[in-house]
Design a protein around this motif. Structure first.
Motif, mmCIF file in Angstrom:
data_model
loop_
_atom_site.group_PDB
_atom_site.id
_atom_site.type_symbol
_atom_site.label_atom_id
_atom_site.label_comp_id
_atom_site.label_asym_id
_atom_site.label_seq_id
_atom_site.Cartn_x
_atom_site.Cartn_y
_atom_site.Cartn_z
ATOM 1 N N SER A 151 37.628 -56.867 -14.873
ATOM 2 C CA SER A 151 38.158 -57.584 -13.726
ATOM 3 C C SER A 151 37.479 -56.977 -12.515
ATOM 4 O O SER A 151 37.339 -57.839 -11.195
ATOM 5 C CB SER A 151 39.344 -58.073 -13.994
ATOM 6 O OG SER A 151 40.390 -56.564 -13.116
ATOM 7 N N ILE A 152 37.641 -55.884 -12.492
ATOM 8 C CA ILE A 152 37.172 -55.494 -11.084
ATOM 9 C C ILE A 152 35.651 -55.313 -10.887
ATOM 10 O O ILE A 152 34.766 -55.639 -10.252
ATOM 11 C CB ILE A 152 37.331 -53.670 -11.233
ATOM 12 C CG1 ILE A 152 39.063 -54.044 -10.680
ATOM 13 C CG2 ILE A 152 37.031 -53.160 -9.978
ATOM 14 C CD1 ILE A 152 39.364 -52.078 -11.176
ATOM 15 N N LEU A 156 33.080 -57.070 -8.482
ATOM 16 C CA LEU A 156 31.442 -56.286 -7.502
ATOM 17 C C LEU A 156 31.008 -57.497 -8.042
ATOM 18 O O LEU A 156 29.653 -57.576 -7.257
ATOM 19 C CB LEU A 156 31.247 -55.136 -8.220
ATOM 20 C CG LEU A 156 30.028 -54.530 -8.096
ATOM 21 C CD1 LEU A 156 30.053 -54.351 -6.223
ATOM 22 C CD2 LEU A 156 30.352 -53.665 -8.390
ATOM 23 N N SER A 157 30.709 -58.213 -9.371
ATOM 24 C CA SER A 157 29.460 -58.808 -9.495
ATOM 25 C C SER A 157 29.734 -59.992 -8.736
ATOM 26 O O SER A 157 28.579 -60.929 -8.469
ATOM 27 C CB SER A 157 29.288 -59.771 -10.619
ATOM 28 O OG SER A 157 29.348 -58.572 -12.190
ATOM 29 N N ILE A 158 30.293 -60.651 -8.675
ATOM 30 C CA ILE A 158 30.727 -62.426 -7.469
ATOM 31 C C ILE A 158 30.080 -62.394 -5.800
ATOM 32 O O ILE A 158 29.020 -62.920 -5.425
ATOM 33 C CB ILE A 158 32.550 -62.173 -7.506
ATOM 34 C CG1 ILE A 158 33.093 -63.295 -9.096
ATOM 35 C CG2 ILE A 158 32.746 -63.817 -6.892
ATOM 36 C CD1 ILE A 158 34.216 -63.089 -8.913
ATOM 37 N N HIS A 159 30.654 -61.141 -5.672
ATOM 38 C CA HIS A 159 30.623 -60.545 -4.061
ATOM 39 C C HIS A 159 28.988 -60.109 -4.165
ATOM 40 O O HIS A 159 28.299 -61.197 -3.140
ATOM 41 C CB HIS A 159 31.197 -59.709 -3.172
ATOM 42 C CG HIS A 159 32.720 -59.296 -3.484
ATOM 43 N ND1 HIS A 159 32.616 -60.237 -2.234
ATOM 44 C CD2 HIS A 159 33.741 -59.963 -4.041
ATOM 45 C CE1 HIS A 159 33.927 -60.987 -2.086
ATOM 46 N NE2 HIS A 159 34.207 -60.749 -3.037
ATOM 47 N N CYS A 251 42.129 -47.744 -6.336
ATOM 48 C CA CYS A 251 41.211 -46.630 -5.712
ATOM 49 C C CYS A 251 39.445 -47.662 -6.592
ATOM 50 O O CYS A 251 38.858 -46.885 -5.758
ATOM 51 C CB CYS A 251 41.408 -45.404 -6.335
ATOM 52 S SG CYS A 251 42.620 -44.720 -5.414
ATOM 53 N N LEU A 252 40.059 -48.323 -7.822
ATOM 54 C CA LEU A 252 38.540 -48.286 -7.772
ATOM 55 C C LEU A 252 38.343 -49.489 -6.980
ATOM 56 O O LEU A 252 37.295 -49.667 -7.213
ATOM 57 C CB LEU A 252 38.762 -48.664 -9.402
ATOM 58 C CG LEU A 252 38.974 -47.871 -10.795
ATOM 59 C CD1 LEU A 252 39.372 -48.327 -12.100
ATOM 60 C CD2 LEU A 252 38.268 -47.374 -10.540
ATOM 61 N N VAL A 253 39.362 -50.620 -6.954
ATOM 62 C CA VAL A 253 39.413 -51.744 -5.832
ATOM 63 C C VAL A 253 38.541 -51.285 -4.769
ATOM 64 O O VAL A 253 37.345 -51.582 -4.250
ATOM 65 C CB VAL A 253 39.990 -52.594 -5.509
ATOM 66 C CG1 VAL A 253 39.969 -53.581 -5.602
ATOM 67 C CG2 VAL A 253 40.514 -53.510 -7.356
ATOM 68 N N THR A 254 38.762 -50.284 -3.937
ATOM 69 C CA THR A 254 38.931 -49.864 -2.918
ATOM 70 C C THR A 254 37.405 -49.103 -2.557
ATOM 71 O O THR A 254 36.221 -49.478 -1.866
ATOM 72 C CB THR A 254 39.485 -48.306 -2.391
ATOM 73 O OG1 THR A 254 40.845 -48.610 -2.199
ATOM 74 C CG2 THR A 254 39.130 -47.630 -0.337
ATOM 75 N N LEU A 255 37.104 -48.852 -3.708
ATOM 76 C CA LEU A 255 35.364 -48.062 -3.842
ATOM 77 C C LEU A 255 34.376 -49.487 -4.415
ATOM 78 O O LEU A 255 33.648 -49.477 -3.334
ATOM 79 C CB LEU A 255 35.503 -47.466 -4.924
ATOM 80 C CG LEU A 255 34.094 -46.700 -5.533
ATOM 81 C CD1 LEU A 255 33.072 -46.077 -4.328
ATOM 82 C CD2 LEU A 255 33.660 -46.079 -6.411
ATOM 83 N N VAL A 256 34.920 -50.455 -4.723
ATOM 84 C CA VAL A 256 33.946 -51.890 -5.116
ATOM 85 C C VAL A 256 34.250 -52.354 -3.970
ATOM 86 O O VAL A 256 32.644 -52.707 -3.323
ATOM 87 C CB VAL A 256 34.593 -52.464 -6.005
ATOM 88 C CG1 VAL A 256 33.901 -53.949 -6.522
ATOM 89 C CG2 VAL A 256 34.681 -51.933 -7.621
ATOM 90 N N GLU A 257 35.458 -52.558 -3.290
ATOM 91 C CA GLU A 257 35.357 -52.774 -1.958
ATOM 92 C C GLU A 257 34.265 -52.701 -0.885
ATOM 93 O O GLU A 257 33.693 -52.784 0.247
ATOM 94 C CB GLU A 257 36.362 -53.810 -1.209
ATOM 95 C CG GLU A 257 37.171 -54.410 -2.084
ATOM 96 C CD GLU A 257 38.910 -54.952 -1.355
ATOM 97 O OE1 GLU A 257 38.931 -54.212 -0.350
ATOM 98 O OE2 GLU A 257 39.494 -55.938 -2.172
ATOM 99 N N ALA A 258 33.970 -50.696 -0.461
ATOM 100 C CA ALA A 258 33.480 -50.163 0.563
ATOM 101 C C ALA A 258 32.094 -50.773 0.199
ATOM 102 O O ALA A 258 30.886 -50.166 0.640
ATOM 103 C CB ALA A 258 33.755 -49.012 -0.023
ATOM 104 N N ILE A 259 31.346 -50.228 -1.624
ATOM 105 C CA ILE A 259 30.126 -50.699 -1.465
ATOM 106 C C ILE A 259 29.946 -52.325 -1.399
ATOM 107 O O ILE A 259 28.913 -52.439 -0.299
ATOM 108 C CB ILE A 259 29.739 -50.456 -3.359
ATOM 109 C CG1 ILE A 259 30.070 -49.307 -3.747
ATOM 110 C CG2 ILE A 259 29.140 -51.527 -4.076
ATOM 111 C CD1 ILE A 259 30.561 -49.127 -5.663
ATOM 112 N N ILE A 260 30.518 -53.030 -1.912
ATOM 113 C CA ILE A 260 30.348 -54.375 -1.002
ATOM 114 C C ILE A 260 29.918 -54.858 0.450
ATOM 115 O O ILE A 260 29.333 -55.040 1.154
ATOM 116 C CB ILE A 260 31.089 -55.519 -0.918
ATOM 117 C CG1 ILE A 260 31.743 -55.246 -2.656
ATOM 118 C CG2 ILE A 260 31.346 -57.004 -0.315
ATOM 119 C CD1 ILE A 260 32.855 -56.210 -3.594
ATOM 120 N N VAL A 261 30.475 -53.845 1.437
ATOM 121 C CA VAL A 261 30.281 -53.744 2.656
ATOM 122 C C VAL A 261 29.545 -53.461 2.965
ATOM 123 O O VAL A 261 28.336 -52.974 3.558
ATOM 124 C CB VAL A 261 31.844 -53.147 3.441
ATOM 125 C CG1 VAL A 261 31.508 -53.077 4.851
ATOM 126 C CG2 VAL A 261 33.429 -53.944 3.415
#
Length: 300
Positions: A151-152, A156-159, A251-261
């Protein structure tokens, strides 16, 4: 990177001591790390034979990483292996009670500690290098997760799809993987999410990709290290423990969101054009459905 509340895995301790090791000790470290943690579970005689160093050199190496002897070294490795497979039922036994606060308040404090630890210990240069690879429009990016983490991976894929083309979210069904593997090129990126209670098929997939396609694998895992990490060029070990029966994915979601930004900012002009084009198509489809009496599609 180790998880915030512990003393660190043997792998972390070996890496921390690497610059202080002798040439012989560095050979031992490299052999153990190349197949961690299994590389340290053979007899001291076999490890000496493989590394071509003496047993006393291995004993000195073991002492430098804080072990009382080879038996203690192997005991700690076995303990780490057991930690990899703990279920919520087993974690419940060692659960830490709330620290004098309501569950929600206490839980949030634990999350903050772990996210702070991750931010302070994340290798920033590696983070930037991975984001640069993902942002490169000439590369295909393949993303896949495990039973819980997919799901995480989808997040990442969607964004990323809204920022650039050539983003592929691989399905969970291994029967469909050959189609994606055959598309992979040496310059492409494969991001694999896998946390404890690891899925053997993901390690098999990573092994196959590293041998047959030689794409760059990025493993996003935890401090016990998914077997996928053995085949990865970049590894992010993210904190997941909260001393509750359930591991956290925050923390996984936080890392993913930081990558997206970070990826979006690397070429904001291209990102903005892609999102504008994406939205024009979405809105025109919604208008067409309304005019035709159809139902409006679900929001993302």
């Amino acid at each position: 990177m180790t998880e915030g509340t512990g003393t660190g895995s043997l792998k972390d301790r070996i890496n921390a001591e690497m610059e202080q090791l002798t040439a012989s000790e560095r050979k031992i470290a490299n052999v153990v790390l190349a197949d961690y943690p299994y590389g340290g579970l053979e007899t001291i005689q076999e490890l000496a034979r493989r590394t071509r160093v003496s047993a006393p050199s291995i004993t000195r190496f073991i002492a430098k990483i804080g072990c009382a002897g080879y038996q203690d070294f192997q005991r700690q490795l076995i303990s780490e292996l057991k930690q990899r497979e703990l279920s919520p039922i087993e974690l419940k036994i060692t659960e830490a009670p709330p620290e004098g606060a309501h569950l929600l308040t206490d839980y949030t404090r634990r999350l903050i500690r772990q996210m702070t630890y991750m931010a302070e210990n994340m290798p920033q240069r590696q983070f930037d290098e991975v984001c640069e690879l993902i942002a490169d429009p000439s590369r295909n990016v393949f993303i896949i997760g495990g039973r819980v983490t997919d799901s995480i991976a989808q997040l990442l894929s969607i964004h990323l799809r809204q920022m650039r083309s050539r983003i592929y979210h691989m399905p969970g069904n291994p029967e469909l993987w050959p189609e994606y593997v055959l598309r992979m090129r040496k310059q492409d990126i494969v991001i694999v999410f896998d946390v404890r209670r690891y899925q053997p098929q993901l390690a098999q997939l990573a092994h196959l990709i590293s041998e047959q396609r030689q794409s760059t694998i990025v493993a996003i895992t935890d401090k016990w290290m998914s077997p996928v990490a053995s085949y990865a060029r970049h590894v992010f070990a993210v904190p997941i423990e909260l001393e509750t029966a359930w591991d956290t994915q925050v923390c996984l979601v936080t890392l993913v969101e930081a990558i997206i930004v970070r990826v979006s900012e690397m070429d904001w002009t291209a990102t903005r054009k892609r999102i504008e084009s994406w939205d024009r198509i979405r809105f025109s489809l919604q208008d067409a459905l309304k005019e035709g009496g159809g139902t409006e599609p679900d929001a993302e």
